[in-house]
Design an enzyme around this catalytic site. Structure first.
Site, PDB file in Angstrom:
ATOM      1  N   ASP A 254     -10.784 103.536 -33.875  1.00 56.52           N
ATOM      2  CA  ASP A 254     -11.350 102.212 -34.205  1.00 56.52           C
ATOM      3  C   ASP A 254     -10.284 101.303 -34.807  1.00 56.52           C
ATOM      4  OD1 ASP A 254     -11.800 104.350 -36.194  1.00 56.52           O
ATOM      5  OD2 ASP A 254     -12.327 102.705 -37.521  1.00 56.52           O
ATOM      6  N   ASN A 255      -9.123 101.860 -35.131  1.00 56.84           N
ATOM      7  CA  ASN A 255      -8.036 101.056 -35.697  1.00 56.84           C
ATOM      8  C   ASN A 255      -6.903 100.863 -34.693  1.00 56.84           C
ATOM      9  OD1 ASN A 255      -9.423 100.813 -38.093  1.00 56.84           O
ATOM     10  ND2 ASN A 255      -8.388 102.526 -39.079  1.00 56.84           N
TER      11      ASN A 255
ATOM     12  N   ASP B 156      -5.557  96.589 -38.965  1.00 61.22           N
ATOM     13  CA  ASP B 156      -6.254  97.252 -40.066  1.00 61.22           C
ATOM     14  C   ASP B 156      -5.284  97.906 -41.049  1.00 61.22           C
ATOM     15  OD1 ASP B 156      -8.597  96.363 -39.081  1.00 61.22           O
ATOM     16  OD2 ASP B 156      -9.569  98.307 -38.924  1.00 61.22           O
TER      17      ASP B 156
ATOM     18  N   LYS C  21     -11.838  89.115 -43.638  1.00 62.92           N
ATOM     19  CA  LYS C  21     -12.009  90.510 -44.041  1.00 62.92           C
ATOM     20  C   LYS C  21     -12.394  90.528 -45.518  1.00 62.92           C
ATOM     21  CE  LYS C  21      -9.584  94.973 -43.994  1.00 62.92           C
ATOM     22  NZ  LYS C  21      -8.375  95.653 -43.552  1.00 62.92           N
TER      23      LYS C  21
ATOM     24  N   GLY D 199     -17.732  96.335 -40.643  1.00 55.03           N
ATOM     25  CA  GLY D 199     -18.573  96.480 -41.826  1.00 55.03           C
ATOM     26  C   GLY D 199     -18.230  95.475 -42.903  1.00 55.03           C
ATOM     27  N   ARG D 200     -16.994  94.997 -42.856  1.00 54.10           N
ATOM     28  CA  ARG D 200     -16.616  93.964 -43.825  1.00 54.10           C
ATOM     29  C   ARG D 200     -15.682  92.939 -43.202  1.00 54.10           C
ATOM     30  NH1 ARG D 200     -12.305  96.614 -47.705  1.00 54.10           N
ATOM     31  NH2 ARG D 200     -11.415  98.083 -46.260  1.00 54.10           N
TER      32      ARG D 200
END
Ligand code: AMP
Ligand code: MG
Length: 512
Positions: A271-272, A281, A124, A104-105
């Site tokens: 997801d991390n 992350d 990022k 998303g970023r």
């Protein structure tokens, strides 16, 4: 094309070439079923300033520091050869399936061929992608400094991790509600360029099973194994089992390192979790100062403490279980997955035991060592004892006397001296009065990125644009096991009182 410039690097796009992607370039936030990525263009920073730079990472890439490079690494026009994209993935967040998440970023610029293999460069905080959902795609300076410093520090601590190449301040204000308590305020923005063999996560595979797109799953597994685990054959059950066993083991090894140095990730969502077993992350992570198995830095997790220090090995196994489940559609004999999990739990337990044995200089493990370790951890938990100071002082203790360790105890926290004496005597006897001091020093860092140390660097950068403390810490933490006596007074210290309840030191939110 000048030597040492971004355009002179050998850019590749293996992930884009070999996995299915979105037909639409950029565009609104949306679901993109069956795909692994969407092309996305970074948003240029209005006033890019290259503030932090990892010379070593740059050397590996063959890159020289320059203002022009800073412009591109701040989201400026991509250099020739780059093919920017955002990766699509899903994930279990705090134990619940969250569906499509994705970068998303984060925007990958491309893969660079180096002497150490291919390395993916990813920005990022460089703006919106189709996976930004309701957020802004930006990152604030404080969390960018935390990511830059911590990932570099972890690398030098010998903890598997993604790396950081640069931090560019954008000159743009980003609005964040730090404590999620209805007080949004503008903060300076920044972009970190991070580096890893790939940013493929457990959630990168999970999403395709959730979508029912097993062909995409197959393609992504083939791609991942071919390039990143070429010693395995993803086309057979045997090969998949061997690959997944390696992933499970590297995940457990990474977490054993976290436990060793007192690192708490804070958001171990699937997801991390990197498929390479790298720490990835850096968000509301923190470092144990007083040893406390129940501590979590993440305020969002303060209620259940799912991601607390002492729970990390268990969560690692839980996440591995989710990865294994997502591979079931590819296995002819699905019953072969469970034994991988069983093995992974046993492997994780052994890795933990070995870690504590190293920290205590025990050498080969003996039957009674488990009790020795557990009794120490109980004692450490019963009083406020600084983990890093305690273990580091233990490396040089000349007799089993608590007096030599008194510096590690926080004020107002009285140790049970007879219990400590009894434990120290046991340990001393176990190591025959001759602990492997050098081995212990290699397992017990003297300097870690304490929460308040990062905060001092952030305060100076935010208030005065002064990155000298960040640079000092970057240098200091390149040699975390060395004595560096000139830095002792400042940085080999317990958490100061001012940091006890300060936001950013004792508690952090995901708002970054
Ligand atoms: P995290 O827990 O920080 O790893 O993020 C979870 C998800 O939220 C990922 O898909 C991120 O890309 C996304 N995300 C986090 N912060 C932002 C942001 N400021 N803008 C867009 N997406 C974000
Ligand atoms: Mg994430």
């Amino acid at each position: 094309m000048t030597n040492g410039s971004l355009s002179a690097l050998s850019w590749h796009a293996r992930f884009l070439g070999e996995t299915p992607g979105d037909e639409v370039v950029g565009g609104r936030q949306r679901q993109v079923p069956g795909k692994c990525w969407s092309k996305a263009t970074p948003t240029p920073a209005p006033e890019p300033r290259l503030a932090l730079w990892s010379t070593e990472m740059a050397e590996t890439l063959g890159l020289e520091r320059s203002d022009e490079t800073g412009v591109v690494l701040g989201g400026g026009e991509p250099a020739p050869g780059m093919q920017p994209y955002a990766q699509r993935y899903g994930g279990h967040q705090f134990g619940n399936w969250a569906g499509q998440l994705g970068d998303g970023r984060a925007i990958t610029l491309g893969e660079v061929k180096t002497e150490e293999g291919f390395l993916e460069l990813q920005l990022k905080g460089a703006g919106l992608t189709p996976y930004s959902r309701t957020a802004d795609g930006k990152a604030v300076l404080r969390s960018s400094i935390r990511e830059f410093l911590c990932s570099e520090a972890m690398h030098h601590l010998g903890v598997p991790t993604t790396r950081a190449l640069s931090l560019v301040t954008t000159g743009e204000a980003v609005v964040r509600d730090v404590l999620y308590n209805g007080n949004p305020a503008p903060e300076p923005g920044a972009v970190v360029c991070r580096v890893a063999p790939s940013f493929i996560r457990f959630g990168s595979f999970q999403i395709h099973v959730s979508d029912g797109h097993h062909e995409t799953l197959r393609t992504l597994v083939d791609h991942t194994v071919r390039h990143h685990f070429p010693h395995h054959d993803a086309r057979t059950d045997d090969g998949l089992v061997a690959w997944l066993t390696e992933v499970a083991e590297s995940t457990a090894t990474m977490i054993a390192h976290w436990m060793r140095v007192g690192f708490v990730h804070g958001v171990m969502n699937t997801d991390n979790m990197s498929i390479h077993g790298l720490t990835i992350d850096y968000g509301p992570y923190g470092w144990l100062e007083p040893y406390d198995v129940d501590w979590t830095p993440n305020t969002t997790d303060a209620g259940r403490r799912r991601y607390r220090y002492g729970h990390q090995p268990h969560i690692g196994a839980w996440n591995v279980a989710r990865l294994l489940e997502s591979m079931a559609p590819l296995m002819e004999d699905k019953s072969r997955l469970q034994p991988i999990l069983d093995h992974s739990m046993e492997f994780a337990m052994n890795a933990q035991s070995e870690t504590w044995a190293e920290k205590l200089g025990l050498g080969t493990l003996e039957e009674a060592d488990e009790a020795l370790v557990n009794d120490l951890l109980a004692l450490l938990g019963a009083t406020e004892v600084d983990m890093t100071l305690f273990f580091r002082h233990l490396c040089s203790i000349s007799e089993p006397d608590i007096g030599h360790l008194s510096d590690a105890f926080y004020e107002g926290s009285e140790p049970d001296t007879s219990a400590w004496k009894a434990w120290l005597d046991r340990w001393w006897k176990r190591v025959d009065g001759k602990p492997d001091r050098e081995g212990m020093r290699r397992a017990n860092p003297k300097y870690v990125l304490r929460n308040w140390m990062a905060q001092l660097a952030i305060d100076a950068a935010e208030e005065k644009g002064d990155f000298s403390i960040a640079e000092e810490l970057h240098e200091l933490l390149k040699r975390p096991y060395d004595e560096q006596p000139e830095h002792e007074e400042k940085w080999f210290q317990k958490r100061p009182e001012w940091a006890r309840h300060r936001v950013g030191c004792s508690m952090l939110s995901c708002s970054s």
